[in-house]
Design an enzyme around this catalytic site. Structure first.
Site, PDB file in Angstrom:
ATOM      1  N   CYS A  93     -31.727 -24.271  32.932  1.00 48.10           N
ATOM      2  CA  CYS A  93     -30.956 -24.729  34.104  1.00 48.10           C
ATOM      3  C   CYS A  93     -30.030 -25.878  33.736  1.00 48.10           C
ATOM      4  CB  CYS A  93     -31.929 -25.143  35.211  1.00 48.10           C
ATOM      5  SG  CYS A  93     -31.165 -26.040  36.578  1.00 48.10           S
ATOM      6  N   CYS A  96     -30.147 -28.941  36.139  1.00 48.89           N
ATOM      7  CA  CYS A  96     -31.383 -29.708  35.955  1.00 48.89           C
ATOM      8  C   CYS A  96     -31.168 -30.824  34.944  1.00 48.89           C
ATOM      9  CB  CYS A  96     -32.515 -28.804  35.473  1.00 48.89           C
ATOM     10  SG  CYS A  96     -33.006 -27.518  36.657  1.00 48.89           S
TER      11      CYS A  96
END
Length: 333
Positions: A93, A96
């Site tokens: 991700c 993230c």
């Protein structure tokens, strides 16, 4: 605070049952151990809490990696003292990698007023599933064993600061660790008295509960009661374990089955258990109070006993329980 979405409370109840964790309904073990947990801050794994998602590692004790195995103690129990912000992330991700370092920096600077718990959703799919995570990053704030706020997606640091500030303002009077940390002292980092050694009988029962062995936990607590019938902690814990075992098997369709068979005692009890596990406490209480009105003899005693056991999952001061007890008295007399 940006685009905020709140987790489904039924997902949170299922999380507690699925991970064999302390439920906010009673949290017998959590309340007894809350102070002890604050003195046992877990050390970060090798590589630092940020190592898993490519973010810089940090030595802060207020940033921890969490798994399904320790979610109960690291998140639910700790949240009885300070808010725990759960960062649900994944190695693949990109956002993230932007959000996690910001959260880690803010958690380290907060000096324990709140704790950041990082959860790798790929390694811990049950946590992600029960929280109903649709995308990562997703951030959920836990207080008192329950979710209180959440947001999804990477957010700018000023917006996150504002969100956390609002969170602390709303919870400062409810969670004792916030003010203690803000004043420069841990919630109970300097206990006035030496720690009392743990009772090995309770340790055995709690270990069984944490690994999801409800039968063994029930037997351990029952053994304590067999030798000490007046042991209230064991009695309350036994009641909680029995409910957790039922809650793990709770099925939303039980409510439909109960509606189709209003005089089926088993169906009504199962529906009440599901409603309670889904945090629909008043609905569960009312269902069984009405069933008490419609039954008599052994059936009525069975329903009343089940209802009283549900009452005992809550603190005696809970207003919902007090109101339900009054309704039950009216139904009985």
């Amino acid at each position: 605070m940006g685009d905020v979405t709140r987790p489904d409370p039924r997902q949170t109840a299922a999380l507690s049952a699925a991970l064999s964790g302390a439920v906010d309904l009673s949290a017998v073990k959590a309340r007894a151990d809350a102070a002890r947990q604050q003195t046992q801050t877990p050390a970060p794994p090798a590589g630092g809490p940020g190592a898993g998602n490519g973010t810089p590692g940090t030595a802060s004790p207020h940033v921890i990696d969490v798994t399904e195995a320790d979610f109960q103690t690291a998140v639910l129990e700790r949240s009885l003292q300070v808010p725990v912000v759960v960062d649900l992330w994944a190695t693949w991700c990109g956002p993230c990698k932007q959000l996690s370092p910001v959260l880690e920096k803010l958690a380290a600077a907060a000096n324990g007023a709140w704790v950041l718990a990082k959860v790798d959703v790929d390694a811990n799919p049950r946590i992600a599933q029960v929280f109903g995570v649709q995308s990562v990053p997703t951030v959920v704030a836990i207080a008192g064993g329950q979710p209180v706020d959440a947001f999804a997606g990477a957010q700018p640091e000023p917006q996150i600061r504002e969100w956390i500030g609002s969170l602390l303002d709303a919870l400062r009077d409810k969670l004792p660790g916030i003010s203690a940390a803000e004043q420069g002292a841990g919630a109970v980092e300097e206990p006035a008295e030496p720690e009392v050694p743990e009772d090995p009988r309770f340790t055995e029962a709690e270990a069984a509960l944490e690994r999801g062995d409800f039968d063994a936990a029930e037997q351990a607590y029952q053994h304590i009661l067999d030798t000490e019938p007046a042991n209230e902690q064991a009695r309350d814990a036994l009641n909680q374990v029995r409910f957790l075992a039922r809650a793990q098997a709770a099925d939303p369709s039980s409510v439909e089955r109960a509606a189709a068979a209003p005089d089926d005692i088993d169906a009504q009890l199962a529906a009440a258990d599901y409603e309670l596990s889904a945090q629909q406490e008043v609905a569960a209480f009312n269902r069984l109070i009405e069933l008490v009105r419609r039954t008599s003899g052994e059936d009525r005693d069975r329903v009343r006993t089940h209802l009283v056991e549900l009452f005992e999952l809550f603190p005696a001061s809970d207003e919902r329980v007090a109101a339900a007890r009054r309704s039950l008295a009216n139904a009985l007399f």
